[in-house]
Design an enzyme around this catalytic site. Structure first.
Site, PDB file in Angstrom:
ATOM      1  N   ASP A  16      51.101  -6.038 -10.903  1.00 31.88           N
ATOM      2  CA  ASP A  16      51.498  -5.932 -12.319  1.00 31.88           C
ATOM      3  C   ASP A  16      51.159  -6.828 -13.294  1.00 31.88           C
ATOM      4  O   ASP A  16      51.425  -8.026 -13.131  1.00 31.88           O
ATOM      5  CB  ASP A  16      52.758  -5.261 -12.541  1.00 31.88           C
ATOM      6  CG  ASP A  16      52.956  -4.309 -13.669  1.00 31.88           C
ATOM      7  OD1 ASP A  16      52.032  -4.069 -14.306  1.00 31.88           O
ATOM      8  OD2 ASP A  16      53.969  -4.105 -13.820  1.00 31.88           O
ATOM      9  N   GLY A  19      47.322  -5.934 -18.091  1.00 29.60           N
ATOM     10  CA  GLY A  19      47.160  -5.632 -19.387  1.00 29.60           C
ATOM     11  C   GLY A  19      47.693  -6.719 -20.429  1.00 29.60           C
ATOM     12  O   GLY A  19      47.133  -7.370 -21.465  1.00 29.60           O
ATOM     13  N   TRP A  21      48.321  -9.746 -19.751  1.00 28.68           N
ATOM     14  CA  TRP A  21      47.766 -11.070 -19.514  1.00 28.68           C
ATOM     15  C   TRP A  21      46.439 -10.937 -20.476  1.00 28.68           C
ATOM     16  O   TRP A  21      46.375 -12.037 -21.169  1.00 28.68           O
ATOM     17  CB  TRP A  21      47.157 -11.245 -18.027  1.00 28.68           C
ATOM     18  CG  TRP A  21      46.368 -12.517 -18.009  1.00 28.68           C
ATOM     19  CD1 TRP A  21      47.003 -13.789 -17.128  1.00 28.68           C
ATOM     20  CD2 TRP A  21      44.897 -12.700 -18.162  1.00 28.68           C
ATOM     21  NE1 TRP A  21      45.956 -14.523 -17.168  1.00 28.68           N
ATOM     22  CE2 TRP A  21      44.809 -14.150 -17.702  1.00 28.68           C
ATOM     23  CE3 TRP A  21      43.801 -11.868 -18.641  1.00 28.68           C
ATOM     24  CZ2 TRP A  21      43.651 -14.771 -17.779  1.00 28.68           C
ATOM     25  CZ3 TRP A  21      42.772 -12.596 -18.652  1.00 28.68           C
ATOM     26  CH2 TRP A  21      42.499 -14.010 -18.164  1.00 28.68           C
ATOM     27  N   HIS A  33      42.141  -6.742 -15.944  1.00 27.98           N
ATOM     28  CA  HIS A  33      42.131  -6.117 -14.798  1.00 27.98           C
ATOM     29  C   HIS A  33      40.888  -6.694 -13.920  1.00 27.98           C
ATOM     30  O   HIS A  33      40.891  -6.966 -12.725  1.00 27.98           O
ATOM     31  CB  HIS A  33      41.687  -4.570 -15.009  1.00 27.98           C
ATOM     32  CG  HIS A  33      42.525  -3.667 -15.592  1.00 27.98           C
ATOM     33  ND1 HIS A  33      43.895  -3.756 -15.060  1.00 27.98           N
ATOM     34  CD2 HIS A  33      42.764  -3.021 -16.654  1.00 27.98           C
ATOM     35  CE1 HIS A  33      44.542  -2.912 -15.762  1.00 27.98           C
ATOM     36  NE2 HIS A  33      44.162  -2.379 -16.814  1.00 27.98           N
ATOM     37  N   SER A  62      49.177   7.335  -8.875  1.00 31.15           N
ATOM     38  CA  SER A  62      48.810   8.573  -9.364  1.00 31.15           C
ATOM     39  C   SER A  62      49.346   8.831 -10.971  1.00 31.15           C
ATOM     40  O   SER A  62      48.983   9.453 -11.361  1.00 31.15           O
ATOM     41  CB  SER A  62      49.568   9.701  -8.450  1.00 31.15           C
ATOM     42  OG  SER A  62      50.907   9.015  -8.008  1.00 31.15           O
ATOM     43  N   TRP A  65      46.701   7.854 -14.002  1.00 26.83           N
ATOM     44  CA  TRP A  65      45.698   8.675 -14.608  1.00 26.83           C
ATOM     45  C   TRP A  65      46.022   8.875 -15.979  1.00 26.83           C
ATOM     46  O   TRP A  65      45.319   9.594 -16.872  1.00 26.83           O
ATOM     47  CB  TRP A  65      45.495   9.879 -13.649  1.00 26.83           C
ATOM     48  CG  TRP A  65      45.128   9.762 -12.343  1.00 26.83           C
ATOM     49  CD1 TRP A  65      45.794   9.991 -11.208  1.00 26.83           C
ATOM     50  CD2 TRP A  65      43.787   9.700 -11.970  1.00 26.83           C
ATOM     51  NE1 TRP A  65      45.125   9.589 -10.373  1.00 26.83           N
ATOM     52  CE2 TRP A  65      43.454   9.478 -10.746  1.00 26.83           C
ATOM     53  CE3 TRP A  65      42.495   9.260 -12.878  1.00 26.83           C
ATOM     54  CZ2 TRP A  65      42.329   9.262 -10.049  1.00 26.83           C
ATOM     55  CZ3 TRP A  65      41.211   8.888 -12.278  1.00 26.83           C
ATOM     56  CH2 TRP A  65      41.406   9.087 -10.908  1.00 26.83           C
ATOM     57  N   LEU A 118      42.933  -9.021   9.958  1.00 28.20           N
ATOM     58  CA  LEU A 118      43.830  -8.421   8.694  1.00 28.20           C
ATOM     59  C   LEU A 118      43.696  -7.183   8.235  1.00 28.20           C
ATOM     60  O   LEU A 118      42.329  -6.595   8.236  1.00 28.20           O
ATOM     61  CB  LEU A 118      43.751  -9.533   7.589  1.00 28.20           C
ATOM     62  CG  LEU A 118      44.442  -9.015   6.111  1.00 28.20           C
ATOM     63  CD1 LEU A 118      45.797  -9.000   6.229  1.00 28.20           C
ATOM     64  CD2 LEU A 118      44.042  -9.984   5.247  1.00 28.20           C
ATOM     65  N   ARG A 175      56.433  -8.044  -6.350  1.00 26.24           N
ATOM     66  CA  ARG A 175      56.190  -7.622  -7.662  1.00 26.24           C
ATOM     67  C   ARG A 175      55.993  -8.618  -8.939  1.00 26.24           C
ATOM     68  O   ARG A 175      56.921  -9.304  -9.219  1.00 26.24           O
ATOM     69  CB  ARG A 175      56.910  -6.184  -8.261  1.00 26.24           C
ATOM     70  CG  ARG A 175      56.268  -5.528  -9.496  1.00 26.24           C
ATOM     71  CD  ARG A 175      57.002  -4.338  -9.935  1.00 26.24           C
ATOM     72  NE  ARG A 175      56.149  -3.696 -11.079  1.00 26.24           N
ATOM     73  CZ  ARG A 175      56.113  -2.566 -11.498  1.00 26.24           C
ATOM     74  NH1 ARG A 175      56.825  -1.677 -10.666  1.00 26.24           N
ATOM     75  NH2 ARG A 175      55.300  -1.926 -12.414  1.00 26.24           N
ATOM     76  N   SER A 183      57.887   2.080  -9.129  1.00 27.47           N
ATOM     77  CA  SER A 183      56.968   2.495  -9.896  1.00 27.47           C
ATOM     78  C   SER A 183      56.257   3.757  -8.800  1.00 27.47           C
ATOM     79  O   SER A 183      54.976   3.677  -8.658  1.00 27.47           O
ATOM     80  CB  SER A 183      55.988   1.962 -10.416  1.00 27.47           C
ATOM     81  OG  SER A 183      56.406   0.896 -11.709  1.00 27.47           O
TER      82      SER A 183
END
Ligand code: IPE
Ligand code: IPE
Ligand code: MG
Length: 237
Positions: A16, A19, A21, A33, A62, A65, A118, A175, A183
């Site tokens: 998270d 945006g 940043w 992103h 989800s 969106w 991994l 997080r 979330s």
């Protein structure tokens, strides 16, 4: 870190702060992103080095969106591009990639399906409640078709029907960006995870920050409802 340090088997990350940043630098959110993809590369490399076998990254929820259409399509095409570029490298490194969306992803998944070093799960268009709902539907179908007795529905059956059904539960959740919530990520798999929250924004995430999370994890007593004495006596045996 010492070689004796307790490491998580399954590390999950809510990536998270992309945006914020960008906004801090007066740049479009999409630049954040893009920078966030570099941090994904970093954390995958670290997990390989540290022999952490499972890594689950929350890339797009989800609920995401509901963001402006331009940001949504920007994120999706960024991920598709990054995947197309990275997949060969992942394959060479014996890394298996699991994702839940789109055609280019299906190709990446197929190419890397036998890799063992991994397992990276990229959670795209994922929601914990969605996952539980689809698992419940699958189980009811099995019962209706007389392939499973109602009495035999247990936690193992539910887990097996989730998207990450064949993976161990999450040991450590990280997080970033100073937000203290789940979330709608991995609601079932996080039941006993250690939770590490950091103010660092995802594009600034580095090995040092991962190390702080792992050090925090190593200090936790994972007693799963037992007493500390029970655990100590088990170690002595
Ligand atoms: C996380 O960064 C990436 C996605 C949710 C896709 P954000 O975009 O949520 O960044 P902030 O929270 O607005 O800073
Ligand atoms: C959660 O982050 C999803 C991802 C990191 C992909 P968000 O930034 O979308 O979560 P909220 O909206 O702050 O809860
Ligand atoms: Mg956010």
């Amino acid at each position: 870190m010492t070689s004796l340090q307790q490491l998580p088997k399954h590390l999950a990350v809510i990536m998270d702060g992309n945006g914020r940043w960008a906004q801090k630098r007066l740049l479009p959110r999409l630049v954040g992103h893009k920078k966030g993809v570099d941090s994904i590369r970093t954390i995958v490399e670290c997990c390989v080095k540290l022999n952490i076998p499972y890594l689950t990254l929350f890339a797009f929820s989800s609920e995401n969106w509901h963001r402006p259409a331009k940001e949504v399509s920007g994120i999706i095409s960024l991920m598709a591009d990054a995947l197309a570029i990275e997949v060969q490298k992942l394959h060479q490194e014996n890394i298996r990639l699991n994702v839940t969306l789109q055609q280019s992803i299906a190709v990446a998944q197929k190419l890397t399906m036998h890799n063992t070093k991994l397992i990276v799960n990229l959670a795209i268009n994922y929601g914990g409640r969605w996952d539980l709902t689809q698992a419940i539907k699958k189980i009811i179908k099995t019962v209706v078709n007389n392939k499973l007795d109602l009495e035999n529905i247990n936690e193992a059956v539910i887990k097996a029907n989730l998207s990450l059904g064949d993976l161990p539960d999450v040991d450590l959740l990280i997080r970033t960006s100073g937000v203290f919530r789940l979330s709608n990520f991995l609601l079932w798999e996080l039941a006993y995870a250690e939770l590490y929250f950091t103010d660092v924004l995802w594009p600034d995430f580095t090995l040092d920050e991962l190390q702080r999370g792992l050090d925090f994890y190593a200090q936790q007593e994972r007693i799963f409802g037992k007493t500390r004495e029970q655990l100590a006596s088990k170690i002595r045996k």
